[in-house]
Design a protein around this motif. Structure first.
Motif, mmCIF file in Angstrom:
data_model
loop_
_atom_site.group_PDB
_atom_site.id
_atom_site.type_symbol
_atom_site.label_atom_id
_atom_site.label_comp_id
_atom_site.label_asym_id
_atom_site.label_seq_id
_atom_site.Cartn_x
_atom_site.Cartn_y
_atom_site.Cartn_z
ATOM 1 N N LEU A 57 0.809 -1.054 -0.137
ATOM 2 C CA LEU A 57 0.116 0.052 -0.120
ATOM 3 C C LEU A 57 0.772 1.169 0.177
ATOM 4 C CD1 LEU A 57 -2.520 -0.922 2.686
ATOM 5 C CD2 LEU A 57 -2.862 -1.245 0.205
ATOM 6 N N ASN A 58 0.502 2.216 -0.744
ATOM 7 C CA ASN A 58 1.062 3.532 -0.734
ATOM 8 C C ASN A 58 0.262 4.318 0.385
ATOM 9 O OD1 ASN A 58 2.010 6.326 -0.984
ATOM 10 N ND2 ASN A 58 1.888 6.136 -3.104
ATOM 11 N N GLY A 59 0.986 4.714 1.548
ATOM 12 C CA GLY A 59 0.436 5.436 2.597
ATOM 13 C C GLY A 59 -0.141 6.786 2.185
ATOM 14 N N THR A 60 0.415 7.514 1.091
ATOM 15 C CA THR A 60 -0.534 8.618 0.774
ATOM 16 C C THR A 60 -1.737 8.598 0.468
ATOM 17 O OG1 THR A 60 1.776 9.833 0.409
ATOM 18 C CG2 THR A 60 -0.157 10.691 -0.555
ATOM 19 N N TYR A 61 -1.797 7.341 -0.468
ATOM 20 C CA TYR A 61 -3.295 7.388 -1.394
ATOM 21 C C TYR A 61 -3.948 6.675 -0.380
ATOM 22 C CZ TYR A 61 -0.883 8.014 -5.864
ATOM 23 O OH TYR A 61 -0.156 8.354 -7.106
ATOM 24 N N VAL A 62 -3.808 5.886 0.688
ATOM 25 C CA VAL A 62 -4.450 5.354 1.635
ATOM 26 C C VAL A 62 -5.058 6.413 2.516
ATOM 27 C CG1 VAL A 62 -4.371 4.002 3.775
ATOM 28 C CG2 VAL A 62 -3.355 3.118 1.716
ATOM 29 N N LEU A 63 -4.257 7.606 3.051
ATOM 30 C CA LEU A 63 -4.753 8.606 3.710
ATOM 31 C C LEU A 63 -5.793 9.485 2.753
ATOM 32 C CD1 LEU A 63 -1.540 9.536 5.902
ATOM 33 C CD2 LEU A 63 -3.681 8.534 6.802
ATOM 34 N N ILE A 64 -5.463 9.657 1.709
ATOM 35 C CA ILE A 64 -6.142 10.591 1.001
ATOM 36 C C ILE A 64 -7.512 9.892 0.840
ATOM 37 C CG2 ILE A 64 -6.663 11.271 -1.461
ATOM 38 C CD1 ILE A 64 -3.481 11.771 -1.505
ATOM 39 N N GLY A 65 -7.582 8.648 0.409
ATOM 40 C CA GLY A 65 -8.891 7.695 0.368
ATOM 41 C C GLY A 65 -9.783 7.857 1.610
ATOM 42 N N LEU A 66 -8.864 7.455 2.894
ATOM 43 C CA LEU A 66 -9.800 7.520 4.227
ATOM 44 C C LEU A 66 -10.417 9.071 4.246
ATOM 45 C CD1 LEU A 66 -7.550 5.325 6.404
ATOM 46 C CD2 LEU A 66 -9.943 4.799 5.492
ATOM 47 N N MET A 67 -9.469 10.052 4.191
ATOM 48 C CA MET A 67 -9.883 11.325 4.449
ATOM 49 C C MET A 67 -11.357 11.892 3.496
ATOM 50 S SD MET A 67 -8.378 12.488 6.928
ATOM 51 C CE MET A 67 -8.573 10.757 7.520
ATOM 52 N N ILE A 68 -11.211 11.191 2.209
ATOM 53 C CA ILE A 68 -12.276 11.385 1.260
ATOM 54 C C ILE A 68 -13.396 10.916 1.897
ATOM 55 C CG2 ILE A 68 -13.074 10.974 -0.936
ATOM 56 C CD1 ILE A 68 -10.236 11.844 -1.965
ATOM 57 N N GLY A 69 -13.390 9.580 2.233
ATOM 58 C CA GLY A 69 -14.446 8.732 2.668
ATOM 59 C C GLY A 69 -15.041 9.386 3.909
ATOM 60 N N ALA A 70 -14.317 9.707 4.846
ATOM 61 C CA ALA A 70 -14.570 10.290 6.322
ATOM 62 C C ALA A 70 -15.408 11.341 6.179
ATOM 63 C CB ALA A 70 -13.418 10.269 7.002
ATOM 64 N N GLY A 71 -14.913 12.300 5.255
ATOM 65 C CA GLY A 71 -15.283 13.571 5.063
ATOM 66 C C GLY A 71 -16.581 13.406 4.215
ATOM 67 N N ALA A 72 -16.869 12.537 3.317
ATOM 68 C CA ALA A 72 -18.155 12.451 2.888
ATOM 69 C C ALA A 72 -19.164 11.763 3.758
ATOM 70 C CB ALA A 72 -17.946 11.399 1.654
ATOM 71 N N ALA A 73 -18.804 10.931 4.564
ATOM 72 C CA ALA A 73 -19.692 10.401 5.587
ATOM 73 C C ALA A 73 -20.068 11.399 6.699
ATOM 74 C CB ALA A 73 -19.169 8.943 6.193
ATOM 75 N N LEU A 74 -19.195 12.262 7.022
ATOM 76 C CA LEU A 74 -19.316 13.049 8.059
ATOM 77 C C LEU A 74 -20.621 14.168 7.577
ATOM 78 C CD1 LEU A 74 -16.044 13.792 9.688
ATOM 79 C CD2 LEU A 74 -18.182 13.096 10.737
ATOM 80 N N VAL A 75 -20.417 14.549 6.184
ATOM 81 C CA VAL A 75 -21.377 15.497 5.663
ATOM 82 C C VAL A 75 -22.571 14.748 5.454
ATOM 83 C CG1 VAL A 75 -21.820 16.731 3.318
ATOM 84 C CG2 VAL A 75 -19.452 16.971 4.429
ATOM 85 N N ILE A 76 -22.589 13.637 4.734
ATOM 86 C CA ILE A 76 -23.908 12.784 4.593
ATOM 87 C C ILE A 76 -24.510 12.807 5.978
ATOM 88 C CG2 ILE A 76 -25.162 10.878 3.801
ATOM 89 C CD1 ILE A 76 -22.673 10.693 1.431
ATOM 90 N N GLY A 77 -23.826 12.116 6.784
ATOM 91 C CA GLY A 77 -24.508 11.837 8.044
ATOM 92 C C GLY A 77 -25.063 13.173 8.872
ATOM 93 N N GLY A 78 -24.358 14.378 8.825
ATOM 94 C CA GLY A 78 -24.830 15.369 9.212
ATOM 95 C C GLY A 78 -26.081 16.103 8.696
ATOM 96 N N LEU A 79 -26.020 15.908 7.361
ATOM 97 C CA LEU A 79 -27.477 16.222 6.667
ATOM 98 C C LEU A 79 -28.554 15.180 6.793
ATOM 99 C CD1 LEU A 79 -25.897 16.875 3.020
ATOM 100 C CD2 LEU A 79 -26.653 18.700 4.704
ATOM 101 N N LEU A 80 -28.395 14.138 7.015
ATOM 102 C CA LEU A 80 -29.372 13.349 7.449
ATOM 103 C C LEU A 80 -29.856 13.318 8.868
ATOM 104 C CD1 LEU A 80 -28.133 9.775 5.940
ATOM 105 C CD2 LEU A 80 -30.036 11.323 4.928
ATOM 106 N N SER A 81 -28.920 13.819 9.801
ATOM 107 C CA SER A 81 -29.248 14.354 11.315
ATOM 108 C C SER A 81 -30.126 15.575 11.148
ATOM 109 C CB SER A 81 -28.099 14.316 11.867
ATOM 110 O OG SER A 81 -28.363 14.465 13.188
ATOM 111 N N ALA A 82 -29.463 16.423 10.341
ATOM 112 C CA ALA A 82 -30.525 17.884 10.382
ATOM 113 C C ALA A 82 -31.613 17.549 9.740
ATOM 114 C CB ALA A 82 -29.593 18.701 9.597
ATOM 115 N N ARG A 83 -31.871 16.437 8.783
ATOM 116 C CA ARG A 83 -33.108 16.474 8.259
ATOM 117 C C ARG A 83 -34.254 15.699 9.254
ATOM 118 N NH1 ARG A 83 -33.969 12.216 3.813
ATOM 119 N NH2 ARG A 83 -36.172 11.679 3.801
ATOM 120 N N LYS A 84 -33.728 14.803 9.909
ATOM 121 C CA LYS A 84 -34.377 14.000 10.816
ATOM 122 C C LYS A 84 -34.915 15.056 12.143
ATOM 123 C CE LYS A 84 -33.187 10.232 12.420
ATOM 124 N NZ LYS A 84 -32.426 8.952 13.062
#
Length: 94
Positions: A57-84
């Protein structure tokens, strides 16, 4: 000196009801806690996989992928929580 009258005693705690319905509702799990827990779990799994030599594994690509995924999950989860939360009735105050 006066006698003690228990009916005049101040008690800051509410008296329990006979039905037991005054229990506080359980707070739902926070989106951020779940997302960051999954990020840590994913990092641990990726470290174990890389140490076993299954995948290089390339550490840089792994961190970039994890941060993109975590950011997307936080935004989507926040929107769903606000909608509820917006579905509740309001009391007229802002």
């Amino acid at each position: 000196m006066g006698s003690f009258d228990p009916s005049q005693e101040t008690n800051p705690l509410p008296k329990p009801s006979a039905t037991g319905t005054d229990e506080p509702a359980e707070a739902p799990a926070r989106v951020g806690t779940i997302v960051w827990g999954l990020v840590v779990l994913a990092l641990a799994v990726l470290i174990v996989i890389s140490q076993l030599g299954i995948v290089v594994l390339n550490g840089t690509y792994v961190l970039i992928g994890l941060m993109i995924g975590a950011g997307a999950a936080l935004v989507i989860g926040g929107l769903l929580s606000a909608r509820k939360r917006d579905n509740r009735t309001t009391n007229g105050k802002s």
